[in-house]
Design an enzyme around this catalytic site. Structure first.
Site, mmCIF file in Angstrom:
data_model
loop_
_atom_site.group_PDB
_atom_site.id
_atom_site.type_symbol
_atom_site.label_atom_id
_atom_site.label_comp_id
_atom_site.label_asym_id
_atom_site.label_seq_id
_atom_site.Cartn_x
_atom_site.Cartn_y
_atom_site.Cartn_z
ATOM 1 N N HIS A 105 -1.888 -12.436 -2.045
ATOM 2 C CA HIS A 105 -2.970 -13.141 -1.362
ATOM 3 C C HIS A 105 -2.615 -14.585 -1.039
ATOM 4 C CE1 HIS A 105 -6.138 -10.027 -2.848
ATOM 5 N NE2 HIS A 105 -5.216 -9.524 -2.044
ATOM 6 N N HIS A 153 0.815 -1.211 0.000
ATOM 7 C CA HIS A 153 0.000 0.000 0.000
ATOM 8 C C HIS A 153 0.853 1.267 0.000
ATOM 9 C CE1 HIS A 153 -4.202 -1.645 1.130
ATOM 10 N NE2 HIS A 153 -3.502 -2.565 0.479
#
Length: 743
Positions: free
Chosen positions: A277, A94
């Site tokens: 993920h 992020h």
């Protein structure tokens, strides 16, 4: 007379807000953007050299401390699965993932995740805890490691401690000490709104929710440039699907568009999503109404943390971040290929998280997924809508199946894509620091060959200037070509600039702003001078075309100054090299084509954004101050490097001479200005005779009060030499913006 103690003294009122100029005049030109990150906000002082400090860093000691932190779970914020690795990967992702190619802004390069708005974005919920976990380590190593570097290195170490082999790491990101003000994140005024960037959509209310009215319309939308996120406060896409519509195929459209705007192709996109993920989980134990204010709105007692939750303990198994409750694999703190195995092994049914968010659950699947904090519990595999896009979008599916069948190819692709994600905004390899810099040269790094020859000396420079000035090329051609070469630089992602002489290569040689026919003729002459000099030079002495273009521009500026009656020497630092076409990704470089260049009085098309705002944006990317921008515009108008030879803004009877006539004539009150279509005409107030034509970029230097104050300095009778010397200093700065070897 006494003052009511309950009323706010005026000094306190000023500190806490009050009405400012921008409130009265919302369209006021933001010249303050050119004053960001000045020495006044830097606690380390002008003498601090981060590259030198980084060399003193105990790099291996730092990595050991980071490895130890990964499993040192703290009661105030316990680690999921006993390992902080997944949440640190999210933190790093992020930090870097805000980068976009359109203007090179965003990214991890300046440690901006510490500041608003990024520290309080809805997509960054609880990343504040990750940075706070890092504070003891940052405190220990002090200024030898910047926050910007630490935020990226920590993600790398996290991956390594979970069994993944990374591609490498480069330091060199210097911290800033205040929020960036120049980044346009969108015009929506509510978190998670997407209405403005698409012209339709939901305003958003601070939670990720479905919007039934949007169903069936998601593919029709086109994201506003230069944005690379679908909603205000998201890094990329809504994990529930477009506008909360749980349609994996529609979501693939958003994924492809946003990742492409960060320079990622389909393979890199699949690798990044699946690789990220492979680890950890999302958090949606309860509804968003349990979550308190973000860090920027939280109380002083929170000490910079935010999102305090009233749901259960507010942490561990009770944590709420996105509102989704998904764990992808049975080994969430270990690298493997189970993400793809589960993606294709099961059929998936739509369900909702405890917070009410759309997610997917494997049909008829055994409970193989561990609970993050209770070893006695098991769950069935779950996925996000955007995960299923990797199976149901035809192009993504093909790549995903290849990675399923070839785990090594997946690991290699993720390693390379992760390195690109975390280093894309750092610019060329010359800025890389540290022992883990990869040896391989990658085309997205805009490589330039090393200089392997001797450089020209002062006598050579003088001789070359004489040859250039005797070549028949005009001052306008010399100065204009050098400006075109150097002014592609972007201080945001450190791309572009004169080094490499890519102005002679595709795509730059064909840009309309560079006047391809004139450019080809100028380059042909300069290449002839280069060949002649190199052929006759002593020993291994050579001059690159990149250097010669800049040197020719310097010769042109000096000639223009002489024509104005001022003798000056333009600083010149040889050492540039010439890039090859195979080192130049045409698609990647196409985003550097200027939509407008006010310094050349050029706009590619008619835009809704005023031309003076586009000039300001260009100046900010060139790291110019307001005085530097002002003197450059005035000087370049006097010389006249306008595209197409247009005379708009050339307020002088002696074009080609570096005079201050632009300012003197613009501020002359005997001239009256009136709109004339897209231009302005300056006419004699008494006779009505037309004297000049100008653009918005020209007239703003007399209209805007701040720019007018600067223009008045250069229009003054005693400013002749100051104007020239200030122009030369600003010119030399632009020519050397990409010379990281000089710093």
């Amino acid at each position: 007379m006494t003052q009511d103690a309950t009323k706010c003294p005026f000094h306190a009122a000023a500190a806490s807000g009050g009405i400012i100029n921008k409130d009265w005049w919302p369209n006021q030109l933001r010249l303050d953007l050119l004053n960001q990150h000045s020495s006044k906000s830097d606690p380390l002082g002008a003498g601090f050299d981060y590259a030198e400090e980084f060399k003193k860093l105990d790099y291996e000691g730092l990595k050991r401390d980071l490895r130890a932190l990964m499993t040192d779970s703290q009661d105030w914020w316990p680690a999921d699965f006993g390992h902080y690795g997944p949440q640190f990967v999210r933190m790093t992702w992020h930090a870097a993932g805000t980068y976009r190619t359109g203007d090179g802004r965003g990214g991890a390069g300046r440690g901006q995740q510490r500041f608003a708005p990024l520290n309080s974005w809805p997509d960054n919920v609880n990343i504040d805890k990750s940075r706070r976990l890092l504070w003891p380590i940052k405190q220990k190593y002090g200024q030898k490691i910047s926050w910007a570097d630490l935020l990226v290195l920590t993600g790398n170490v996290a991956l390594e401690t979970m069994g993944f082999r990374t591609f490498g790491f480069a330091g060199g990101r210097e911290d800033t000490w205040e929020p960036d003000q120049d980044v346009y994140w969108g015009s929506e005024k509510t978190w998670l709104g997407g209405d403005a960037r698409y012209g339709k959509g939901t305003p958003g209310d601070g939670t990720l929710v479905a919007e039934p009215a949007m169903h069936g319309h998601e593919k029709d939308r086109v994201l506003e440039n230069p944005l690379a996120a679908v909603q205000m406060g998201l890094i990329y896409v809504n994990p529930e699907g477009p506008e909360g519509n749980p349609d994996p195929v529609a979501a693939a459209h958003d994924i492809r568009e946003t990742f492409a705007r960060m320079a990622m192709n389909d393979e890199e996109t699949v690798a990044l999503i699946a690789g990220g993920h492979t680890f950890g989980k999302t958090h949606g134990a309860g509804t968003a109404d349990h979550v308190g204010p973000e860090p920027e709105a939280a109380g002083l007692e929170q000490q910079g943390l935010g999102w305090a939750s009233s749901f259960g303990s507010g942490k561990a198994g009770d944590a709420i971040t996105s509102g989704l409750e998904v764990t992808w694999t049975s080994t969430p703190a270990q690298w493997g290929n189970e993400f793809f195995e589960n993606l294709f092994k099961f059929e998936w049914e739509l369900t909702k998280s405890p917070a009410g968010a759309h997610q997917w659950q494997a049909k008829n699947a055994p409970a193989t997924i561990p609970d993050a904090h209770d070893p006695s519990k098991k769950r069935v595999p779950t996925m996000l809508t955007t995960d299923l896009s990797l199976r149901f979008d035809p192009a993504y599916e093909k790549i995903s199946r290849r990675f399923l069948e070839n785990p090594q190819a997946f690991a290699e692709a993720f390693a390379r894509a992760w390195f690109k994600l975390t280093h894309r905004d750092m610019g060329p390899r010359a800025r890389y620091l540290g022992p883990e810099v990869p040896k391989e040269e990658l085309v997205w790094q805009d490589p330039i060959p090393a200089v392997t020859h001797d450089l020209v000396d002062a006598a050579d420079v003088a001789a070359l200037k004489a040859r250039v000035l005797a070549s028949g090329l005009t001052v306008q051609e010399l100065v204009g070509t050098a400006w075109a070469s150097a002014s592609t630089f972007r201080g945001s992602d450190k791309r572009g600039g004169a080094n490499g002489a890519r102005i002679r290569l595709a795509p730059q040689k064909d840009w309309a702003v560079n006047q391809p026919e004139q450019l080809a003729r100028v380059l042909q002459v300069l290449e002839g001078i280069q060949r002649e000099f190199n052929k006759g030079a002593d020993g291994d002495k050579r001059i690159s075309l990149a250097d010669l273009i800049v040197l020719a521009g310097a010769a042109g500026v000096e000639q223009a100054a002489r024509a104005a009656g001022v003798a000056v020497t333009v600083p010149f630092h040889p050492g540039r090299a010439d890039a090859r076409q195979d080192q130049t990704d045409v698609e990647s470089f196409s985003v550097l084509e200027p939509s407008a260049d006010g310094f050349r009085n050029y706009t590619k098309a008619r835009y809704s954004v005023p031309a003076e705002v586009l000039l300001l944006d260009k100046a900010q990317l060139l790291t110019l101050t307001a005085p530097e921008m002002t003197v450059l515009v005035g000087g370049l108008r006097a010389i006249n490097i306008n595209v197409g030879g247009a005379t708009h803004g050339v307020f002088t009877a002696t074009p080609g001479a570096l005079t201050n006539d632009f300012f003197a004539n613009l501020l002359d009150m005997s001239t009256e200005w009136k709109p004339a279509g897209d231009l302005f005409e300056g006419r004699d107030r008494k006779t009505g005779e037309k004297r000049w034509t100008g653009t918005r970029v020209d007239l703003v230097f007399g209209s805007n009060s701040v720019l007018r104050s600067l223009a008045e300095v250069y229009a003054s009778a005693d400013a002749k030499e100051k104007f020239v010397r200030d122009f030369v200093a600003a010119w030399a700065k632009v020519m050397d913006l990409d010379r990281f070897d000089l710093r």
